[in-house]
Design a protein around this motif. Structure first.
Motif, short mmCIF file in Angstrom:
data_model
loop_
_atom_site.label_atom_id
_atom_site.label_comp_id
_atom_site.label_asym_id
_atom_site.label_seq_id
_atom_site.Cartn_x
_atom_site.Cartn_y
_atom_site.Cartn_z
N GLN A 76 0.96 -1.17 0.12
CA GLN A 76 -0.08 0.05 -0.12
C GLN A 76 1.08 1.24 0.09
O GLN A 76 2.00 1.32 0.63
CB GLN A 76 -0.85 0.19 1.20
N ILE A 77 0.46 2.29 -0.69
CA ILE A 77 1.24 3.46 -0.76
C ILE A 77 0.54 4.70 -0.04
O ILE A 77 -0.86 4.85 -0.05
CB ILE A 77 1.44 4.22 -2.26
N SER A 78 1.04 5.48 0.98
CA SER A 78 0.55 6.44 1.46
C SER A 78 -0.37 7.48 0.91
O SER A 78 0.27 7.68 -0.41
CB SER A 78 1.69 7.02 2.37
N LYS A 79 -1.14 8.08 1.31
CA LYS A 79 -1.93 9.37 0.44
C LYS A 79 -0.86 10.13 -0.10
O LYS A 79 -1.05 10.74 -1.04
CB LYS A 79 -2.85 9.75 1.27
N ASP A 80 0.22 10.68 0.64
CA ASP A 80 1.05 11.91 0.22
C ASP A 80 1.98 11.31 -0.78
O ASP A 80 2.82 12.12 -1.16
CB ASP A 80 1.85 12.49 1.37
N GLU A 81 2.09 10.02 -1.15
CA GLU A 81 2.88 9.23 -2.03
C GLU A 81 4.39 9.51 -1.88
O GLU A 81 5.16 9.48 -2.77
CB GLU A 81 2.59 10.01 -3.27
N LYS A 82 4.49 9.42 -0.34
CA LYS A 82 6.11 9.56 -0.30
C LYS A 82 6.68 7.99 0.59
O LYS A 82 7.78 7.90 0.44
CB LYS A 82 6.39 10.41 0.98
N TYR A 83 5.49 7.15 1.05
CA TYR A 83 6.13 5.94 1.51
C TYR A 83 5.35 4.69 1.02
O TYR A 83 4.05 4.80 0.42
CB TYR A 83 5.75 5.87 3.12
N ILE A 84 6.00 3.66 0.88
CA ILE A 84 5.45 2.50 0.46
C ILE A 84 5.44 1.39 1.65
O ILE A 84 6.35 1.13 2.31
CB ILE A 84 6.26 1.77 -0.66
N PHE A 85 4.25 0.89 2.02
CA PHE A 85 4.08 -0.12 2.99
C PHE A 85 3.93 -1.46 2.48
O PHE A 85 3.11 -1.79 1.65
CB PHE A 85 2.92 0.37 3.96
N CYS A 86 4.88 -2.40 2.66
CA CYS A 86 4.78 -3.63 2.55
C CYS A 86 5.31 -4.57 3.57
O CYS A 86 5.92 -4.48 4.63
CB CYS A 86 5.91 -3.68 1.23
N THR A 87 4.50 -5.95 3.48
CA THR A 87 4.68 -6.80 4.61
C THR A 87 6.33 -7.68 4.27
O THR A 87 6.46 -7.91 3.02
CB THR A 87 3.63 -8.02 4.46
N CYS A 88 6.81 -8.22 5.09
CA CYS A 88 7.89 -8.95 5.23
C CYS A 88 8.16 -9.67 6.53
O CYS A 88 8.77 -9.72 7.25
CB CYS A 88 9.21 -8.19 4.95
N GLY A 89 7.12 -10.98 6.16
CA GLY A 89 7.37 -11.85 7.40
C GLY A 89 6.51 -11.40 8.55
O GLY A 89 5.19 -11.13 8.59
N THR A 90 7.44 -10.99 9.64
CA THR A 90 6.72 -10.65 10.89
C THR A 90 6.86 -9.02 11.02
O THR A 90 6.38 -8.62 11.90
CB THR A 90 7.45 -11.19 12.10
N ARG A 91 7.27 -8.50 9.88
CA ARG A 91 7.15 -7.01 9.83
C ARG A 91 6.42 -6.32 8.80
O ARG A 91 6.12 -7.01 7.53
CB ARG A 91 8.70 -6.54 9.63
N VAL A 92 6.17 -5.03 8.88
CA VAL A 92 5.70 -4.29 8.01
C VAL A 92 6.68 -3.19 7.94
O VAL A 92 7.15 -2.26 8.81
CB VAL A 92 4.31 -3.47 8.46
N ASN A 93 7.38 -3.04 6.67
CA ASN A 93 8.46 -2.23 6.38
C ASN A 93 7.82 -0.96 5.76
O ASN A 93 6.94 -1.20 4.75
CB ASN A 93 9.60 -2.80 5.64
N VAL A 94 8.34 0.30 5.95
CA VAL A 94 7.95 1.52 5.52
C VAL A 94 9.25 1.98 4.69
O VAL A 94 10.30 2.40 5.22
CB VAL A 94 7.62 2.39 6.37
N LEU A 95 8.92 2.26 3.13
CA LEU A 95 10.04 2.50 2.25
C LEU A 95 9.98 3.57 1.80
O LEU A 95 8.90 4.00 1.48
CB LEU A 95 9.99 1.26 1.00
N GLN A 96 10.80 4.66 1.82
CA GLN A 96 10.79 5.87 1.47
C GLN A 96 10.85 5.86 0.00
O GLN A 96 12.24 5.51 -0.55
CB GLN A 96 11.74 6.67 2.11
N ILE A 97 10.44 6.29 -0.92
CA ILE A 97 10.23 6.50 -2.25
C ILE A 97 11.50 7.14 -2.52
O ILE A 97 12.22 6.62 -3.57
CB ILE A 97 8.96 6.76 -2.80
N VAL A 98 11.69 8.35 -2.07
CA VAL A 98 12.94 9.03 -2.76
C VAL A 98 14.25 8.38 -2.65
O VAL A 98 15.16 8.45 -3.53
CB VAL A 98 12.74 10.65 -2.19
N THR A 99 14.62 7.90 -1.51
CA THR A 99 15.77 7.45 -1.34
C THR A 99 15.76 5.89 -1.29
O THR A 99 16.99 5.40 -1.51
CB THR A 99 16.08 7.80 0.31
#
Length: 953
Positions: free
Chosen positions: A28-51
């Motif tokens: 899922q992508i945040s409404k401000d379109e800066k972060y990507i939320f994705c599952t990885c096993g026992t975690r939800v990782n928040v990826l910054q799109i720019v970096t």
């Protein structure tokens, strides 16, 4: 060997890591379109799109895999569900769980979503039920039953005033729920396989649904009927509507009717006109290899590595995000559909890695797939290269860094070129003539003239490159093998070319390494020698860049250094617990870096056979190991999907160590000056900050030896900070174990126990353990002093008896009275053991052959002493005790001997001067009393024992 002034490396530090952040599941992508939320096993990782970096990682405490999650439309609330049937609400920006509650579902939750107001949360379970939660008031509002099978899709109608929820389960129907009545008002039937996604028009009047039955259906939600069915000829995983207000004429959108984009098993994005049911635009992937069967329209199966699993809109920036089955996330710019960024969520098992580019700014990675990945180390963006049709096994880079080669299980060898300006990579040459998988490859070192490959067909092939290598893949050159040699009896695991391009070495599973002469162009390979000694297969061979030696690593866990002159083994390095998979020379051939199946990377100094450093950053086999041309960085790649870049920190650590030593010298000089100036408080604080207990003890001794030492010590200790007092307490526990420093320890302890409350003392770190350690050692010191006092009194008694022999009775009586008075202590420093027959003055009357005693036995009231059963301190303390006893007894014996000698001289001369003798006797007894009092000073601190015991109890 190399230059004697060469600096050996001592350590590497991790500078950057490319790690997995997505292993499948919801994105899922945040409404401000800066972060990507994705599952990885026992975690939800928040990826910054720019970096491209992971900025937050939200992990379940129960270590259960996350089955689904949902981010509210205002980007404030994140809710996760796990296999433990718990729902957790997170403040994801702070990575804090704000609330958790038990889901009423009896089985894990498969899907969830928020309504447009971010107050209602819908969860679909594997038990066929749907539950709605008010996340503000924190209660369950609805329990919707009627679906059959897993509810894998839930969506709210964009018009919240309608209070409608859409869901789909294994029955392939789309259920419409009225939340006012909690009833299913309609079931939309059109698909014959599970519905994968729903897309609503902005006005909420129409909806497009997609399924794996290769059709998309356009629905009229007012009449709740299917307006049109669009055959898309692929299993569709996601559908997104094109914005109506934007101009997309360049991709064939000419009307204002509904147009939607599909993503599915073919791995391409296509735009469809809902009114005419035709495809107006199809994305082309020029880097992708031709499809099996030669037709784009046929032969696609669900689960293909290039198939798309998610399609997410970024309306504010007019972009699309796609997620592939290989867990790659790609961002496309509309309407041109050009690739902006690529993120690799999961590399699977990384088999090889090499630095790439003119300044080693990129790395090329071979993973457990047919694709090559080129990462920009500065931005973590990835360029995926298509060409091989099976798993790529090995890589190598030419000296200039822009040309590299690869080999794979598809029996082919490929040459790639990177554009130094744009960073784009294309395949410029390929060769296919091996009969089995090609497991190793190497290239020429001096010029870009040839490539050598080793295969599982036991052969080695030499491929000549053209003088002019094509610049683009459109003019791909077909390589032909100049030489083919049956080199080994088993798989060839590794090949390497010497720095002068004249020699070739190969390593094989047959436990042998062989040296070959490449000779002139066109000449065959000539076997020069065989290296025997490994007990298992050889995994890697490398030439030294400076000397006439080569190194080999084996599955027997050893690394061997061989001479090229007589093929003898010069050195053997043993330290890995499992197979050594890769090795490289560093520090101009004076050191080795090795990686093994144990996940460790070891740095060896060849001259000393010593393992200088072990680097531990991987959890599985380290297949890839490579160093930059400047020899200042190293990259490692492992089967745990992690790629780690290491930086040589030898010079940095040496500079820090030198600066630390200089600082220590300055502080020691400052400490010496402070002691000389008698600024004890600053000196004590500085010594504690240097963590030098011996220096602190010297300061304490200097304070106590000065004028009014006790008050000065008390004043100094009380001015220390709490952390400094904690250190002092820790030091005192150590000092108290030694008889030479116990008096100083007791003096400090007395000050602290007198002025600090028990509650304040117990707040110090480790206070209870330190106080408990003080008690047994002090008790032992007390026992030793008691024995010394008894011994001194016995000598006193002997001296008196020897002196009064032959003297007049009146003088004896006078002397005895004087001696008794001289031994009287103004304060009771110790208790008198009054046994039966003793007088009130502490004397025992003669009877039954018993003699008269001046003092009774000493009985101390406890103390802080060393544990006599401690083997580490027993010998030292016993030696200290014996030394102290011997000094005291010797001193007293010498005094008594002097007295006896004086008495005998007086008798011999017939002269007895009572006045002078009395004066002399008082002086001697004064010295004796000083010795006793010095030894009894610790009794003043014995008053600290009852408070210590009270604090601990």
């Amino acid at each position: 060997m190399a230059n004697s002034n060469l600096q050996f490396k001592t350590n590497y530090a991790v500078s950057s890591t490319i790690e997995p952040f997505y292993k499948g599941g919801k994105v899922q992508i945040s409404k401000d379109e800066k972060y990507i939320f994705c599952t990885c096993g026992t975690r939800v990782n928040v990826l910054q799109i720019v970096t491209g970096k992971i900025v937050h990682s939200i992990e379940q405490d129960d270590q259960e895999d996350i089955t689904s999650f949902a981010l509210s439309l205002d980007d404030e609330i994140l809710v996760t569900s796990s296999k433990a049937l718990l729902l957790k609400q997170w403040d994801w920006k702070q990575t804090q769980c704000t609330r958790s509650w038990r889901a009423i579902h009896n089985v894990p939750i498969a899907s969830m979503t928020f309504d447009p107001t971010s107050t209602l949360l819908a969860t679909g379970g594997c038990d066929g039920t749907i539950k709605l939660w008010d996340v503000v008031k924190q209660y369950c509002t609805h329990n919707l039953k009627g679906s059959s099978g897993v509810v894998h899709l839930v969506e709210f109608h964009p018009d919240i005033s309608l209070l409608q929820l859409f869901s789909s389960a294994s029955d392939c129907g789309i259920r419409v729920w009225d939340l006012r009545s909690s009833q299913c008002v309609c079931v939309l039937q059109s698909h014959y396989s599970p519905v994968t996604s729903l897309a609503f028009t902005p006005d909420g009047a129409s909806m497009v649904s997609s399924g794996r039955d290769k059709i998309c259906t356009v629905w009229d939600l007012k009449s709740r009927t299917a307006r049109r069915t669009v055959p898309v000829y692929e299993a569709v995983e996601s559908v997104v509507l094109l914005p109506e207000e934007e101009d997309f004429s360049e991709i064939g959108v000419k009307t204002k009717e509904i147009h939607f984009i599909t993503a599915g098993s073919k791995g391409v994005l296509r735009v469809w006109d809902a009114s005419s049911a035709r495809c107006v635009f199809a994305q082309t992937l020029p880097s992708a290899p031709p499809r099996a069967g030669g037709s784009e329209e046929g032969g696609e199966e669900y689960g293909d590595p290039q198939s798309l699993t998610y399609l997410l809109p970024l309306p504010s920036s007019l972009r699309l995000a796609t997620v592939t089955a290989e867990h790659n996330i790609l961002l496309y710019q509309l309407p041109s559909f050009t690739t902006q960024q690529q993120f690799v969520g999961f590399n699977d098992e990384v088999l090889d890695v090499k630095f790439l580019g003119k300044g080693d700014t990129h790395i090329v990675v071979a993973t457990n797939s047919s694709q090559l990945k080129v990462f920009d180390l500065a931005t973590s963006s990835c360029n995926i290269l298509y060409g091989h049709t099976d798993t790529v096994l090995s890589l190598d880079v030419f000296k200039k860094g822009s040309l590299f080669v690869s080999c794979a299980k598809d029996k082919s060898v490929r040459v790639w070129r990177q554009d130094p300006d744009s960073g784009q990579v294309c395949c410029v040459a390929q060769g296919c003539s091996h009969a089995n998988a090609v497991g190793s490859i190497t290239c020429s070192r001096m010029k870009e003239s040839f490539v050598v490959s080793g295969s599982q067909d036991c052969t080695i092939k030499v491929w000549d490159l053209p003088e002019t290598i094509p610049e683009t893949d459109g003019d791909m050159f077909q390589l032909t093998a100049r030489v083919t040699e049956k080199a080994h009896d088993k798989d060839v695991n590794s090949v390497a070319v010497s720095p002068n391009d004249k020699l070739l070495v190969s390593g094989s599973q047959d436990r042998l390494a062989k040296l070959w002469s490449l000779g002139a162009p066109g000449a065959d390979l000539a076997l020069l020698g065989v290296f025997r000694g490994h007990r298992r297969g050889v995994w890697c061979v490398q030439f030294s860049p400076m000397d006439q030696v080569l190194a080999s690593s084996s599955a027997d866990g050893s690394v061997k250094l061989w001479s090229l002159q007589d093929f003898s083994c010069l050195k053997t390095f043993e330290g890995h617990d499992a197979s050594v998979l890769k090795l490289i020379f560093v520090s101009r051939g004076t050191q080795l870096l090795t990686s093994g199946s144990d996940g460790l990377v070891k740095l060896w100094t060849i001259k000393t056979n010593e393992c200088v450093k072990t680097l531990d950053a991987h959890q599985d086999k380290v297949w890839g190991l490579h160093a930059t041309r400047k020899d200042d960085r190293v990259v490692t790649a492992s089967a745990d999907s992690n790629i780690t870049v290491w930086t040589d920190v030898t010079e940095v650590e040496q500079a820090e160590e030198q600066a630390k030593q200089e600082d220590q010298i300055l502080k020691k000089q400052e400490l010496s000056n402070l002691l000389h100036e008698k600024k004890y408080l600053k000196a004590l604080g500085l010594a504690i900050s240097l963590d030098q207990p011996h220096t602190v003890l010297k300061v304490i001794k200097a304070i106590r030896q000065g004028e009014d030492g006790a008050k000065q010590l008390e004043k100094t200790v009380l001015k220390l900070r709490q952390d400094q007092k904690e250190s002092m307490l820790r030091y005192c526990a150590v000092w108290n174990t030694n008889a030479r420093s116990c008096l100083d320890a007791q003096a400090v302890i007395q000050v602290m126990l007198t002025h600090l409350s028990p509650e304040e003392l117990l707040q110090y770190q480790g206070a209870r353990a330190h106080l408990e350690g003080l008690i047994p050692y002090t008790e032992r010191h007390m026992q030793r002093i008691g024995r010394l006092l008894q011994a001194s009194m016995f000598l006193d008694y002997m001296w008196q008896k020897m002196r009064v022999t032959g003297a007049p009775a009146s003088m004896d009586s006078q002397d005895e009275e004087m001696d008794t008075a001289s031994l009287q202590v103004p304060h009771p420093l110790f208790m008198i053991d009054k046994r039966p027959g003793e007088g009130g003055d502490g004397t025992r009357e003669q009877g039954d052959g018993e003699e008269r005693w001046n003092e009774g036995a000493v009985e101390e009231d406890g103390g802080l002493e060393e544990d006599t059963n401690c083997p580490a301190n027993m010998e030292d303390d016993e030696e200290d005790d014996d030394d102290d006893d011997e000094v005291s007894i010797t001193r007293k014996a010498s005094v008594s001997g002097q007295r006896v000698e004086n008495g005998q001289n007086g008798k011999e001369n017939g002269i007895y001067h009572s006045g002078s003798e009395e004066s002399s006797g008082e002086e001697d007894r004064g010295d004796e009393t000083e010795v006793k009092m010095a030894k009894c000073q610790i009794l003043l601190s014995a008053a600290s024992l009852p408070p210590l015991q009270a604090i601990i109890s």
